[in-house]
Design a protein around this motif. Structure first.
Motif, short mmCIF file in Angstrom:
data_model
loop_
_atom_site.label_atom_id
_atom_site.label_comp_id
_atom_site.label_asym_id
_atom_site.label_seq_id
_atom_site.Cartn_x
_atom_site.Cartn_y
_atom_site.Cartn_z
N LEU A 154 0.85 -1.19 0.00
CA LEU A 154 0.00 0.00 0.00
C LEU A 154 0.89 1.24 0.00
N ALA A 155 0.43 2.27 -0.65
CA ALA A 155 1.19 3.52 -0.70
C ALA A 155 1.38 4.07 0.71
N ASP A 156 2.53 4.65 0.94
CA ASP A 156 2.83 5.24 2.25
C ASP A 156 2.75 6.76 2.18
N ASP A 157 2.03 7.27 1.17
CA ASP A 157 1.86 8.71 1.02
C ASP A 157 0.96 9.23 2.13
N ALA A 158 1.23 10.45 2.56
CA ALA A 158 0.44 11.06 3.63
C ALA A 158 -0.96 11.40 3.12
N LEU A 159 -1.95 11.00 3.89
CA LEU A 159 -3.33 11.36 3.64
C LEU A 159 -3.70 12.43 4.65
N THR A 160 -4.95 12.70 4.83
CA THR A 160 -5.42 13.68 5.79
C THR A 160 -5.00 13.34 7.21
N GLY A 161 -4.55 14.32 7.96
CA GLY A 161 -4.29 14.17 9.39
C GLY A 161 -3.17 13.23 9.77
N GLY A 162 -2.18 13.03 8.92
CA GLY A 162 -1.07 12.16 9.24
C GLY A 162 -1.30 10.68 8.94
N TRP A 163 -2.45 10.36 8.40
CA TRP A 163 -2.76 8.97 8.06
C TRP A 163 -2.07 8.59 6.76
N THR A 164 -1.77 7.30 6.62
CA THR A 164 -1.30 6.72 5.36
C THR A 164 -2.16 5.48 5.11
N ASN A 165 -2.11 4.96 3.89
CA ASN A 165 -2.84 3.73 3.58
C ASN A 165 -2.37 2.59 4.48
N GLN A 166 -1.07 2.54 4.75
CA GLN A 166 -0.53 1.47 5.60
C GLN A 166 -1.05 1.58 7.02
N LEU A 167 -1.12 2.79 7.56
CA LEU A 167 -1.66 2.97 8.91
C LEU A 167 -3.15 2.61 8.96
N LEU A 168 -3.88 2.97 7.94
CA LEU A 168 -5.30 2.61 7.90
C LEU A 168 -5.46 1.08 7.89
N PHE A 169 -4.61 0.39 7.14
CA PHE A 169 -4.68 -1.06 7.14
C PHE A 169 -4.33 -1.62 8.52
N ARG A 170 -3.33 -1.05 9.19
CA ARG A 170 -2.96 -1.54 10.53
C ARG A 170 -4.14 -1.39 11.49
N VAL A 171 -4.88 -0.30 11.38
CA VAL A 171 -6.07 -0.13 12.24
C VAL A 171 -7.09 -1.21 11.91
N ILE A 172 -7.39 -1.39 10.62
CA ILE A 172 -8.36 -2.40 10.21
C ILE A 172 -7.95 -3.79 10.68
N ALA A 173 -6.68 -4.11 10.51
CA ALA A 173 -6.18 -5.43 10.88
C ALA A 173 -6.25 -5.66 12.39
N SER A 174 -6.17 -4.59 13.18
CA SER A 174 -6.17 -4.71 14.64
C SER A 174 -7.57 -4.73 15.25
N LEU A 175 -8.57 -4.38 14.48
CA LEU A 175 -9.95 -4.34 15.01
C LEU A 175 -10.52 -5.74 15.16
N VAL A 176 -11.41 -5.89 16.12
CA VAL A 176 -12.16 -7.15 16.22
C VAL A 176 -13.12 -7.18 15.03
N PRO A 177 -13.54 -8.37 14.60
CA PRO A 177 -14.36 -8.46 13.39
C PRO A 177 -15.61 -7.58 13.38
N GLY A 178 -16.31 -7.42 14.49
CA GLY A 178 -17.52 -6.60 14.51
C GLY A 178 -17.21 -5.13 14.26
N ALA A 179 -16.17 -4.61 14.89
CA ALA A 179 -15.80 -3.21 14.69
C ALA A 179 -15.30 -2.99 13.26
N ARG A 180 -14.57 -3.98 12.74
CA ARG A 180 -14.10 -3.89 11.36
C ARG A 180 -15.28 -3.84 10.39
N ALA A 181 -16.27 -4.68 10.62
CA ALA A 181 -17.45 -4.71 9.75
C ALA A 181 -18.21 -3.39 9.83
N ALA A 182 -18.32 -2.81 11.02
CA ALA A 182 -19.03 -1.54 11.18
C ALA A 182 -18.28 -0.41 10.49
N LEU A 183 -16.95 -0.38 10.63
CA LEU A 183 -16.16 0.65 9.95
C LEU A 183 -16.28 0.48 8.43
#
Length: 174
Positions: free
Chosen positions: A48-77
């Motif tokens: 995933l691109a490591d380019d800066a998105l809004t607020g210091g986020w990157t695609n890689q950081l967004l994936f790390r958040v998704i990967a760390s969520l429990v399945p229900g929270a991931r589905a809701a997001l």
């Protein structure tokens, strides 16, 4: 993004490769093709691109958040993301009340979504605003427009590599 496939001439593999390419992912190699001479490594967060998105986020950081969520929270997001980044409390509650694979009781949906903030604090960028914002007056959840496309890319990788996700059995990727 618009993607066109000809179902009479394109194979299933070509269609999947086109979708993966559209999201900037390297194609996943099916288990049966592991010994193929041109087999490429399976995609991962590093793809995933490591380019800066809004607020210091990157695609890689967004994936790390998704990967760390429990399945229900991931589905809701994912649901809020699929709705373009904005969803009412009632829509989210109704959607998950009778969801076939990830049911979430209306009384617990708020706590499920609050867990996103806890994961964000642990793996997200320092001093950033909440990934999933709550507007109590309007009774809706909202994701910054600059992050919605990055979440789509992160969820595309999660679909290809469910073995990288919390709460998913290791090796379940196809």
């Amino acid at each position: 993004m618009r993607l066109t496939m000809d179902t009479e001439t394109d194979t299933y593999e070509q269609a999947i490769a086109a979708v993966q390419a559209a999201y900037g992912l390297r194609p996943a190699v099916p288990d049966a093709w592991r010994d193929a001479p041109d087999a490429k490594p399976r995609p991962g967060p590093q793809d995933l691109a490591d380019d800066a998105l809004t607020g210091g986020w990157t695609n890689q950081l967004l994936f790390r958040v998704i990967a760390s969520l429990v399945p229900g929270a991931r589905a809701a997001l994912r649901r809020v993301t699929e709705l373009g980044g904005t969803a009412s409390y009632d829509d989210v509650q109704r959607y998950f009340a009778d969801h076939p694979s990830t049911p979430i009781l209306p009384s617990t949906i708020g706590g499920t979504l609050t867990s996103i903030k806890a994961v964000q604090r642990r793996v997200g960028p320092d001093s950033c605003g909440p990934l999933l914002q709550r507007d109590e007056r309007a009774r809706r959840y909202q994701i910054d427009d600059g992050l919605v496309a990055g979440l789509y890319r992160a969820f595309a990788l999660a679909d290809v590599r469910p073995d990288l996700l919390r709460g998913e059995p290791f090796g379940s990727a196809t």
